[in-house]
Design an enzyme around this catalytic site. Structure first.
Site, short mmCIF file in Angstrom:
data_model
loop_
_atom_site.label_atom_id
_atom_site.label_comp_id
_atom_site.label_asym_id
_atom_site.label_seq_id
_atom_site.Cartn_x
_atom_site.Cartn_y
_atom_site.Cartn_z
N ASP A 116 0.87 -1.17 0.00
CA ASP A 116 0.00 0.00 0.00
C ASP A 116 0.92 1.23 0.00
O ASP A 116 1.42 1.64 -1.04
CB ASP A 116 -0.88 -0.10 1.25
CG ASP A 116 -2.00 0.92 1.30
OD1 ASP A 116 -1.80 2.03 0.80
OD2 ASP A 116 -3.06 0.62 1.85
N ASP A 172 -7.25 -8.75 6.15
CA ASP A 172 -8.28 -8.65 7.19
C ASP A 172 -8.89 -7.26 7.31
O ASP A 172 -8.37 -6.28 6.82
CB ASP A 172 -7.66 -8.99 8.55
CG ASP A 172 -6.74 -7.88 9.06
OD1 ASP A 172 -5.87 -7.44 8.29
OD2 ASP A 172 -6.93 -7.42 10.20
C1 PRP Z 1 -0.83 -5.03 5.87
C2 PRP Z 1 -0.30 -5.91 4.76
C3 PRP Z 1 1.07 -5.36 4.53
C4 PRP Z 1 0.94 -3.90 4.89
C5 PRP Z 1 0.91 -3.06 3.64
O1 PRP Z 1 -0.35 -5.53 7.08
O2 PRP Z 1 -0.29 -7.27 5.14
O3 PRP Z 1 2.03 -5.98 5.35
O4 PRP Z 1 -0.28 -3.76 5.61
O5 PRP Z 1 0.72 -1.71 3.95
P1 PRP Z 1 1.81 -0.60 3.71
O6 PRP Z 1 2.37 -0.81 2.34
O7 PRP Z 1 1.03 0.69 3.82
O8 PRP Z 1 2.85 -0.72 4.78
P2 PRP Z 1 -0.99 -5.20 8.48
O9 PRP Z 1 -0.12 -4.20 9.18
O10 PRP Z 1 -2.43 -4.84 8.32
O11 PRP Z 1 -0.85 -6.56 9.25
P3 PRP Z 1 -1.44 -7.99 8.87
O12 PRP Z 1 -0.67 -8.52 7.68
O13 PRP Z 1 -1.19 -8.79 10.09
O14 PRP Z 1 -2.90 -7.83 8.57
#
Ligand code: PRP
Length: 192
Positions: A116, A172
């Site tokens: 993201d 999630d």
């Molecule tokens: C989500 C996803 C990535 C990250 C991407 O993890 O799994 O690791 O966000 O977002 P970014 O590019 O803005 O950093 P999250 O922190 O929600 O944890 P999870 O994987 O345990 O759901």
């Protein structure tokens, strides 16, 4: 004999009121994951690969992907979190679980569910690079490119998607929906 209803039908009936739409159906994911696995296998032919799965979101992608990887590899896990229970990134990445392997001189492939802002991957790449792997690449299922704040090199990308809050196939919303076999948009997207 007990007769079971069709599993996907049951799952859909249970979740349909909470989903705005299915963005990437199961079959499309399956085909793309197989293609990614074949590409990785060709690129790493003859090598001994270390796969690093970023928990929790990438667990389902990893499980399907490695079934299509036909080079020898080891699988390890790291966990990082940046979201909490919100649909927007907090911008602060925390390492929750570190790798249980020495990756010095090894070919390493990070498997992630979504990029993201790029902050999580940037953080993990910096940690792993400091350990001197022979090579370091990223395989990500979903690339939300228009949200990028930090540039991260992506070796393999499943799908580029628009800026929508997606759930399912490991992703999630407040820890729910990770089990969906497709990528969907939650109805809660509009409420953040
Ligand atoms: C989500 C996803 C990535 C990250 C991407 O993890 O799994 O690791 O966000 O977002 P970014 O590019 O803005 O950093 P999250 O922190 O929600 O944890 P999870 O994987 O345990 O759901």
């Amino acid at each position: 004999m007990i007769r079971f209803r069709r599993p996907l039908r049951c799952l859909w009936d249970f979740f349909r009121k909470e989903l705005a739409e299915v963005l990437i159906p199961q079959k499309k994911i399956k085909d793309r994951v197989a293609t990614l696995g074949a590409a990785i296998s060709e690129d790493y032919a003859g090598k001994d690969l270390v796969i690093v799965c970023v928990l929790s979101g990438a667990f389902m992608f990893l499980a399907d992907l490695v079934r299509h990887i036909y080079v020898h590899h080891e699988i390890y896990f790291m966990a990082a979190s940046s979201y909490g229970d919100s649909t927007k990134s907090s911008g602060v990445v925390r390492l929750l679980l570190d790798l249980e392997a020495n990756i010095e001189g090894r070919d390493v492939l990070i498997v992630e569910d979504i990029v993201d802002t790029g902050r999580t991957l940037d953080y993990i790449i910096r940690i792993l690079k400091a350990r001197n792997p022979a090579s370091l690449r990223v395989c990500v299922l979903l690339d939300k490119r228009e949200r990028r704040e930090v540039d991260v090199p992506l070796g393999y990308v499943g799908f580029e998607i628009a800026d929508r809050f997606v759930i399912g196939y490991g992703l999630d919303l407040a820890e729910r929906y990770r089990n969906l076999p497709f990528v969907a948009v939650s109805k809660e997207e509009s409420s953040d």
